[in-house]
Motif scaffolding. Structure first.
Motif, PDB file in Angstrom:
ATOM      1  N   PHE A  52       0.825  -1.201   0.000  1.00 16.08           N
ATOM      2  CA  PHE A  52       0.000   0.000   0.000  1.00 16.08           C
ATOM      3  C   PHE A  52       0.868   1.264   0.000  1.00 16.08           C
ATOM      4  CE2 PHE A  52      -2.175   3.383   2.384  1.00 16.08           C
ATOM      5  CZ  PHE A  52      -3.302   3.557   1.596  1.00 16.08           C
ATOM      6  N   LYS A  53       1.892   1.279   0.825  1.00 12.44           N
ATOM      7  CA  LYS A  53       2.764   2.451   0.904  1.00 12.44           C
ATOM      8  C   LYS A  53       3.462   2.704  -0.425  1.00 12.44           C
ATOM      9  CE  LYS A  53       3.615   2.062   5.871  1.00 12.44           C
ATOM     10  NZ  LYS A  53       4.597   1.717   6.932  1.00 12.44           N
ATOM     11  N   TRP A  54       3.929   1.612  -1.062  1.00 12.54           N
ATOM     12  CA  TRP A  54       4.583   1.781  -2.368  1.00 12.54           C
ATOM     13  C   TRP A  54       3.590   2.316  -3.397  1.00 12.54           C
ATOM     14  CZ3 TRP A  54       2.875  -0.870  -6.731  1.00 12.54           C
ATOM     15  CH2 TRP A  54       3.559  -0.527  -7.905  1.00 12.54           C
ATOM     16  N   MET A  55       2.385   1.694  -3.443  1.00 11.40           N
ATOM     17  CA  MET A  55       1.371   2.102  -4.411  1.00 11.40           C
ATOM     18  C   MET A  55       1.000   3.565  -4.223  1.00 11.40           C
ATOM     19  SD  MET A  55      -2.061   2.962  -4.674  1.00 11.40           S
ATOM     20  CE  MET A  55      -2.437   2.540  -2.967  1.00 11.40           C
ATOM     21  N   LYS A  56       0.802   3.966  -2.992  1.00 14.76           N
ATOM     22  CA  LYS A  56       0.361   5.321  -2.687  1.00 14.76           C
ATOM     23  C   LYS A  56       1.384   6.348  -3.179  1.00 14.76           C
ATOM     24  CE  LYS A  56      -0.887   8.214   1.311  1.00 14.76           C
ATOM     25  NZ  LYS A  56       0.330   9.051   1.330  1.00 14.76           N
ATOM     26  N   ILE A  57       2.646   6.114  -2.915  1.00 18.16           N
ATOM     27  CA  ILE A  57       3.698   7.036  -3.359  1.00 18.16           C
ATOM     28  C   ILE A  57       3.777   7.070  -4.883  1.00 18.16           C
ATOM     29  CG2 ILE A  57       6.190   7.454  -3.404  1.00 18.16           C
ATOM     30  CD1 ILE A  57       6.293   6.330  -0.547  1.00 18.16           C
ATOM     31  N   ALA A  66      -7.616  11.662   6.145  1.00 17.42           N
ATOM     32  CA  ALA A  66      -8.544  10.812   6.893  1.00 17.42           C
ATOM     33  C   ALA A  66      -8.791   9.502   6.153  1.00 17.42           C
ATOM     34  CB  ALA A  66      -9.857  11.551   7.113  1.00 17.42           C
ATOM     35  N   HIS A  67      -8.929   9.586   4.849  1.00 13.31           N
ATOM     36  CA  HIS A  67      -9.119   8.400   4.000  1.00 13.31           C
ATOM     37  C   HIS A  67      -7.912   7.471   4.122  1.00 13.31           C
ATOM     38  CE1 HIS A  67     -10.562   6.161   0.495  1.00 13.31           C
ATOM     39  NE2 HIS A  67      -9.357   6.273  -0.041  1.00 13.31           N
ATOM     40  N   ASN A  68      -6.717   8.031   4.066  1.00 12.86           N
ATOM     41  CA  ASN A  68      -5.498   7.228   4.149  1.00 12.86           C
ATOM     42  C   ASN A  68      -5.334   6.569   5.510  1.00 12.86           C
ATOM     43  OD1 ASN A  68      -4.601   7.694   1.518  1.00 12.86           O
ATOM     44  ND2 ASN A  68      -3.592   9.607   2.089  1.00 12.86           N
ATOM     45  N   LYS A  69      -5.622   7.291   6.579  1.00 12.56           N
ATOM     46  CA  LYS A  69      -5.457   6.743   7.925  1.00 12.56           C
ATOM     47  C   LYS A  69      -6.331   5.513   8.126  1.00 12.56           C
ATOM     48  CE  LYS A  69      -4.026  10.966  10.326  1.00 12.56           C
ATOM     49  NZ  LYS A  69      -4.398  12.010  11.318  1.00 12.56           N
ATOM     50  N   LEU A  70      -7.555   5.573   7.647  1.00 17.62           N
ATOM     51  CA  LEU A  70      -8.452   4.440   7.774  1.00 17.62           C
ATOM     52  C   LEU A  70      -7.908   3.221   7.038  1.00 17.62           C
ATOM     53  CD1 LEU A  70     -11.154   3.308   8.776  1.00 17.62           C
ATOM     54  CD2 LEU A  70     -12.181   4.129   6.661  1.00 17.62           C
ATOM     55  N   PHE A  71      -7.430   3.427   5.812  1.00 15.96           N
ATOM     56  CA  PHE A  71      -6.926   2.313   5.023  1.00 15.96           C
ATOM     57  C   PHE A  71      -5.589   1.802   5.552  1.00 15.96           C
ATOM     58  CE2 PHE A  71     -10.273   3.245   2.132  1.00 15.96           C
ATOM     59  CZ  PHE A  71     -10.461   2.091   1.384  1.00 15.96           C
ATOM     60  N   GLU A  72      -4.736   2.694   6.049  1.00 13.30           N
ATOM     61  CA  GLU A  72      -3.448   2.265   6.583  1.00 13.30           C
ATOM     62  C   GLU A  72      -3.622   1.322   7.763  1.00 13.30           C
ATOM     63  OE1 GLU A  72      -1.691   6.024   7.337  1.00 13.30           O
ATOM     64  OE2 GLU A  72      -1.015   6.320   5.260  1.00 13.30           O
ATOM     65  N   GLY A  81      -6.148  -0.634   8.218  1.00  8.62           N
ATOM     66  CA  GLY A  81      -6.718  -1.878   7.731  1.00  8.62           C
ATOM     67  C   GLY A  81      -5.739  -2.747   6.973  1.00  8.62           C
ATOM     68  N   VAL A  82      -5.001  -2.152   6.036  1.00  9.14           N
ATOM     69  CA  VAL A  82      -4.143  -2.959   5.166  1.00  9.14           C
ATOM     70  C   VAL A  82      -2.980  -3.590   5.913  1.00  9.14           C
ATOM     71  CG1 VAL A  82      -4.741  -1.670   3.084  1.00  9.14           C
ATOM     72  CG2 VAL A  82      -2.789  -0.922   4.466  1.00  9.14           C
ATOM     73  N   ASP A  83      -2.546  -3.008   7.023  1.00  7.92           N
ATOM     74  CA  ASP A  83      -1.453  -3.586   7.802  1.00  7.92           C
ATOM     75  C   ASP A  83      -1.789  -4.974   8.328  1.00  7.92           C
ATOM     76  OD1 ASP A  83       0.382  -1.579   7.456  1.00  7.92           O
ATOM     77  OD2 ASP A  83      -0.180  -0.486   9.274  1.00  7.92           O
TER      78      ASP A  83
END
Length: 364
Positions: free
Chosen positions: A31-36, A59-65, A67-69
């Protein structure tokens, strides 16, 4: 309500993640790679961020971060990231798990990563037939570049029939797009007056600009086109991080004549039409002969020209867009679609759309 739905979504993802054990992944890293990669290269990132604001995006990113972990199933990871992208648009985004092949054993659990293949064999062949004594029916399921020759061929082979009858029905339902060049031979049939086409600006980044190197490396590219692509590449590389115009902002298409027949052209559309199919409709509806029938299209055209980048570990491929239409913001299509002139509501069965359209055309 929206936050509650997202929490339920992640609960379902976590349950699914525990079902498959064959292959594990670190979705947080992916997710971190994709986002960057998306933020650095996608032509629509800044446009949507300016509309929705940094606070909403964070806020959108925090929720997904969060979850995806917790996701370890690659398929669940792919699904979650595709949901993340809906913050930006409904289409023109892809995130796929590359096929895993062990070169020695053939096992799909380890080894080098290759792009996954689609083994679905569907017939997207275009065809023409006489519908009745006054109407010709042209079906085009896709504008994929692989079918351009077939589209051109079927039009040329049936040109006498097409140009001999008063009405033409072009059915592009479920045509998700492809290459603009694939509808080149259709426009002269519809033509009544000059057709204006608003151009796009391309975002210059090291990865985005590789697309022209890809084109130049193809064996079927002529020396003249290779020189043109080299010029594009030089122009883009001179303006890193900026949007660059490679063509005039507006292009006007003119053809030599307006044909007597067909006099009336109906184009049948639906909610699965997007991208190049919508570009075709923007051009076609400028003709005095044309009316659109069906339902509103998908709405994925403003941010376009998809390109890809592969994750450092080779496990994933991100598909994103490298161009932005100059129609923005006055005449946007994304997330809205193109509305028909004649809306075909649910009381008309889909298998009756064609005869319904034909009947209307008989009364024109």
């Amino acid at each position: 309500m929206k936050k509650t739905k997202q929490l339920i979504f992640f609960a379902l993802i976590f349950l699914t993640s525990n079902i498959t054990f064959a292959q594990k992944c670190n979705c947080g890293v992916a997710f971190k790679w994709m986002k960057i990669a998306f933020e650095e290269n996608d032509a629509g990132f800044r446009y949507i961020l300016d509309q929705k604001g940094n606070e909403a995006y964070e806020a959108h990113n925090k929720l997904f971060e969060k979850g995806v972990d917790k996701i370890t199933n690659p398929d669940s990871c792919v699904f979650a990231i595709r949901q993340w992208a809906k913050f930006f648009r409904v289409g023109h985004f892809g995130f796929i798990l590359n096929q895993v092949v062990d070169e020695k054993s053939g096992s799909q659990n380890a080894g080098t990563f290759k792009k996954s293949t689609n083994n679905t064999h569907l017939d997207y062949s275009p065809f023409v037939r006489a519908y009745d004594s006054t109407t010709v029916y042209l079906r085009i399921p896709t504008f994929d570049s692989r079918y351009k020759k077939a589209i051109d061929s079927v039009i040329h082979a049936n040109s006498e029939l097409i140009y001999s009858r008063r009405n033409l029905i072009i059915d592009i339902r479920d045509n998700g797009g492809g290459d603009d060049a694939s509808f080149d031979e259709i426009l002269p049939i519809l033509y009544t007056n000059p057709i204006r086409d608003v151009s796009v600006a391309r975002l210059s980044t090291p990865n985005n600009n590789k697309i022209w190197q890809d084109y130049m490396s193809r064996k079927d590219v002529s020396a003249s086109n290779r020189a043109i692509y080299a010029g594009y590449l030089e122009k883009l590389n001179a303006s890193p991080g900026k949007f660059v115009m490679l063509h005039d902002s507006v292009y006007t298409m003119r053809f030599k004549k307006v044909t007597r027949f067909p006099q009336n052209v109906a184009i049948i559309i639906n909610e699965n039409n997007g991208s190049t199919a919508e570009q075709f409709l923007l051009a076609a509806r400028q003709s005095k002969k044309v009316k659109l029938f069906g339902t509103t299209t998908m709405g994925e055209l403003d941010i376009s020209n998809m390109y890809s980048i592969t994750s450092p570990d080779g496990k994933y491929t991100l598909w994103y867009c490298i161009s932005k239409s100059l129609r923005i913001p006055e005449n946007t299509i994304d997330n809205k679609g193109i509305s028909p002139d004649f809306f075909l509501d649910k009381s008309i069965p889909k298998n009756q759309w064609l005869p319904y359209v034909s009947e209307i055309m008989h009364n024109w």
